[in-house]
Design an enzyme around this catalytic site. Structure first.
Site, PDB file in Angstrom:
ATOM      1  CD  GLN A   1      -3.370  -4.481   6.462  1.00 40.37           C
ATOM      2  OE1 GLN A   1      -3.210  -3.527   5.718  1.00 40.37           O
ATOM      3  NE2 GLN A   1      -4.043  -5.563   6.088  1.00 40.37           N
TER       4      GLN A   1
ATOM      5  CG  ASP B   1      -9.699  -0.121   4.714  1.00 36.38           C
ATOM      6  OD1 ASP B   1      -9.503  -0.264   3.482  1.00 36.38           O
ATOM      7  OD2 ASP B   1      -9.065  -0.754   5.582  1.00 36.38           O
TER       8      ASP B   1
ATOM      9  CE  LYS C   1      -3.835  -2.430   2.102  1.00 29.40           C
ATOM     10  NZ  LYS C   1      -4.497  -2.894   3.338  1.00 29.40           N
TER      11      LYS C   1
END
Ligand code: NAP
Length: 297
Positions: A102, A125, A58
């Site tokens: 994460q 997200d 990422k």
């Protein structure tokens, strides 16, 4: 001899590369107008090897798109309050446009609490209750990346998704539920199926668009596919075959390919779209926070 009918391959790598190029242009525009490049902050707690790879990928992708990448790596034993405090500090940092925690988090940290500490305007997200609620209500918000990428890929195979019957296998918060909401927003007739669904094969055979997000290697058989259907395989499953490890999806690819109209491969289908959509969300969040027009990407 007539050849077996073979579905078109939906090339997620190519679609993602094209999207990333457009994001790169949008990011350059935002940086020009706002005087600073969009910044993505990623928080990793612990040393899970797969998570470390995802976080690294990422960061690399963000930099390639012209963004600033900020990584916070915390030891596995970090307490929940300390993780929450870091998220709040990132919320308050005007230089940060997107925050990603994460997953999975270590067992002693309540993931739902940490996710909901994220400022919804920076929730790239799309997993906070605010953004999930906005999606449910059909309001603008940041949308989870894998479902967003899945719908984009389905859109490349069809002129329009409107009126088609979409069947979504899986009802997770991360994939199945938001994917069903996005397909509904595209005016599909949506059926959600899960582990308690009766006669899954018959349900799947009704699908013009079949999205599989269950995490069971090759669950979906070839004869579950309606001829000509578009198959989006979200699954990523590591299996041992012939003494070697390989990745397979939730769909029996070869058998499905003989009946579908179009199908995503694993790897190379939905996977590459997930990071591209994360970058897209970060660019959108950055433009919004800086009072700029939403980038057309
Ligand atoms: P998850 O949280 O484990 O959810 C799995 C869902 O599938 C659940 O709703 C479960 O039903 C359902 N299910 C499980 N076994 C089933 C069966 N035999 N028949 C019908 N439904 C069944 O998984 P997830 O996070 O949504 O991920 C799903 C898959 O997508 C995994 O392979 C994951 O690795 C992959 N994934 C890929 C990406 C990407 O970037 N491409 C991103 C995220 C996830 P119940 O609710 O009834 O238990």
């Amino acid at each position: 001899m007539t050849a077996e009918p073979t579905a078109d391959l939906i090339d997620g790598k190519a679609v993602a590369a094209d999207l990333r190029a457009r994001i790169g242009e949008a990011v350059a525009g935002i940086a020009r107008e706002a005087g600073a490049a969009p910044a993505l902050a990623v928080v990793l707690v612990g040393e899970d090897p797969a998570s470390q790879v995802y976080v690294r990928n990422k960061g690399v992708a963000a930099k390639k798109a012209g963004m600033r990448s900020i990584e916070h790596r915390l030891p596995a034993e970090t307490g929940e309050d300390e993780v929450a405090a870091l998220v709040r500090a990132l919320n308050d940092d005007p230089a940060v446009d997107g925050i990603l925690v994460q997953l999975p988090l270590p067992a002693h940290v309540d993931a739902a609490r940490i996710i909901n500490e994220i400022d919804p305007a920076k929730d790239v997200d799309g997993l906070t209750e605010t953004n999930a609620g906005r999606l449910m209500l059909g309001k603008r918000g940041l949308v989870p990346c894998t479902p967003q990428g899945s719908v984009m890929l389905a859109g490349t195979a069809r002129e329009s998704l409107s009126g088609l019957h979409a069947v979504v296998l899986g009802r997770s918060i991360l994939v199945g539920k938001p994917l069903a909401m996005l397909l509904l927003a595209e005016n599909c007739t949506v059926t959600m199926a899960h582990s308690r669904t009766r006669d899954l094969a018959a349900v799947c055979r009704e699908a013009d668009i079949l999205c599989a997000a269950v995490g069971v290697p090759r669950l979906v058989q070839g004869d579950w596919i309606k001829p000509g259907a578009t198959v989006i395989d979200v699954g990523i499953n590591r299996v041992e075959e012939g003494g070697a490890a390989r990745l397979v999806g939730d769909v029996d690819f070869e058998a499905a390919r003989a009946r579908a109209g179009a199908i995503t491969p694993v790897p190379g289908g939905v996977g590459p779209m997930t990071i591209a959509c994360l970058l897209r969300n970060t660019a959108v969040a950055a433009a919004h926070r800086r009072g700029l027009a939403a980038p057309e990407i």
